[in-house]
Design a protein around this motif. Structure first.
Motif, mmCIF file in Angstrom:
data_model
loop_
_atom_site.group_PDB
_atom_site.id
_atom_site.type_symbol
_atom_site.label_atom_id
_atom_site.label_comp_id
_atom_site.label_asym_id
_atom_site.label_seq_id
_atom_site.Cartn_x
_atom_site.Cartn_y
_atom_site.Cartn_z
ATOM 1 N N UNK A 62 0.844 -1.207 0.000
ATOM 2 C CA UNK A 62 0.000 0.000 0.000
ATOM 3 C C UNK A 62 0.869 1.242 0.000
ATOM 4 N N UNK A 63 0.620 2.151 -0.877
ATOM 5 C CA UNK A 63 1.434 3.351 -0.982
ATOM 6 C C UNK A 63 0.594 4.580 -0.664
ATOM 7 N N UNK A 64 1.174 5.410 0.189
ATOM 8 C CA UNK A 64 0.458 6.643 0.544
ATOM 9 C C UNK A 64 1.210 7.831 -0.017
ATOM 10 N N UNK A 114 1.824 11.824 0.488
ATOM 11 C CA UNK A 114 1.596 12.905 1.454
ATOM 12 C C UNK A 114 2.084 14.216 0.865
ATOM 13 N N UNK A 115 1.275 15.228 0.929
ATOM 14 C CA UNK A 115 1.671 16.540 0.427
ATOM 15 C C UNK A 115 1.958 17.458 1.601
ATOM 16 N N UNK A 116 3.152 18.017 1.630
ATOM 17 C CA UNK A 116 3.513 18.932 2.715
ATOM 18 C C UNK A 116 3.869 20.286 2.140
ATOM 19 N N UNK A 117 3.354 21.327 2.741
ATOM 20 C CA UNK A 117 3.753 22.663 2.330
ATOM 21 C C UNK A 117 4.749 23.212 3.334
ATOM 22 N N UNK A 177 0.063 18.928 11.307
ATOM 23 C CA UNK A 177 0.268 18.177 12.539
ATOM 24 C C UNK A 177 -0.821 18.418 13.582
ATOM 25 N N UNK A 192 6.650 12.528 16.039
ATOM 26 C CA UNK A 192 7.468 12.097 14.906
ATOM 27 C C UNK A 192 6.774 10.980 14.139
ATOM 28 N N UNK A 193 6.194 10.024 14.895
ATOM 29 C CA UNK A 193 5.548 8.892 14.264
ATOM 30 C C UNK A 193 4.433 9.358 13.330
ATOM 31 N N UNK A 245 4.079 12.070 11.788
ATOM 32 C CA UNK A 245 4.520 12.744 10.576
ATOM 33 C C UNK A 245 4.955 11.734 9.531
ATOM 34 N N UNK A 246 5.569 10.659 9.981
ATOM 35 C CA UNK A 246 6.120 9.685 9.045
ATOM 36 C C UNK A 246 5.014 8.935 8.312
#
Lengths: 192, 192
Positions: free
Chosen positions: A1-3, A5-8, A16, A187-188, A190-191
């Motif tokens: 499964x691939x996710x 994630x878009x972060x600005x 968060x 941290x978890x 975010x990953x």
């Protein structure tokens, strides 16, 4: 499964904040700090007002014991007062952490300062504890006699004030544990 | 500026490993642990072999002082031995951290255990320090006389062994500081 994630950049807090489950940890942190204030303040006052004058005296000597006669007890009072003030000063930061669950830099700063204060408080409490032990039991090889038979109330007061201080040591360890957990959850999240 | 980051679940380490600048922190952590081993081992041995018999004696009494006569000194030796063993046991983990720069769970575990050990070591070192202080200066209100005039070598040995132990306390604070920094860098790098 691939996710995907878009972060600005500069907008990380928005990603968060919604997780919010560090709130419980932060509330516990605040409660523990309040417990720590009670413990250290109680210990400082109990030791600082600890004094006993024996009901017999000679013309030249009054038999009197107070915390100020022992360097370790004086250190104990000072250290407990410092740590109590530190707890009070960090309360606002702890409240900020409840509202801003994702705060990271300030959490690390708190962990480091907590560690230094833990070392300081443990040092003060143990130094006093070893003197209290000596007052109760004495030491034969150096001919230091136990003095708690005479200064019963003084010894009891000193022993009692140790409780608050060692309680605050346990509080510190729990606070550092909570801080590390809060950082790790952060941290978890975010990953994934 | 918008960045798009692709993360595969269960494969997070691949995303994080290349940053690698926690390597310096991890190497410093390893070096500090080696310093800690030297300090605590030296302290335990110096205190554990500390003994002095005075050159005069009566028919019934030999004037002898050794660390075992003082509970605080016995505690000091035990605590330093425990912390030394702990340092040795955490060396492999520290080496793993050098190779796996992004390790997170094990770093948090180390911070917590380091904190507990810091409290333990500080307690042992301060309890011994307060007895050493008393041996040097005595206390008038309880009529405990200073014994360092007679037991000069014993006092010197005890004072010296404190250095290694308090050195290890400083090492612990630095190690916890490094651990927090490593965790924070890690988190920062994931967010950006």
């Amino acid at each position: 499964m691939t996710k995907s994630v878009r972060l600005e950049e500069g907008d990380a807090s928005k990603v968060l904040v919604p997780v919010g489950s560090n709130k419980g940890v932060s509330v516990m942190d605040l409660v523990l700090r309040l417990v720590g204030i009670a413990g250290t303040l109680g210990a400082a006052i109990a030791m600082g007002t600890n004094e006993q004058t024996l009901p017999f005296f000679t013309r030249f000597v009054v038999f009197n014991a107070e915390y100020d006669d022992f360097r370790s007890f004086r250190l104990f009072v000072i250290v407990n007062a410092i740590v109590c003030a530190y707890f009070v000063l960090t309360l606002p930061l702890s409240i900020v952490h409840i509202m801003r669950s994702a705060a990271r830099g300030s959490r690390i700063l708190l962990i480091i300062m907590d560690t230094v204060m833990l070392a300081l408080l443990t040092a003060g409490a143990s130094a006093a504890a070893s003197i209290v032990y000596l007052a109760h039991n004495g030491n034969t090889s150096t001919n230091w006699l136990p003095v708690c038979q005479q200064y019963g109330d003084f010894c009891q007061g000193a022993s009692g004030s140790l409780i608050g201080s060692f309680g605050a040591v346990v509080v510190f360890i729990l606070i550092i544990l909570l801080g590390a957990i809060a950082l790790s959850r952060h941290a978890k999240r975010v990953v994934l």
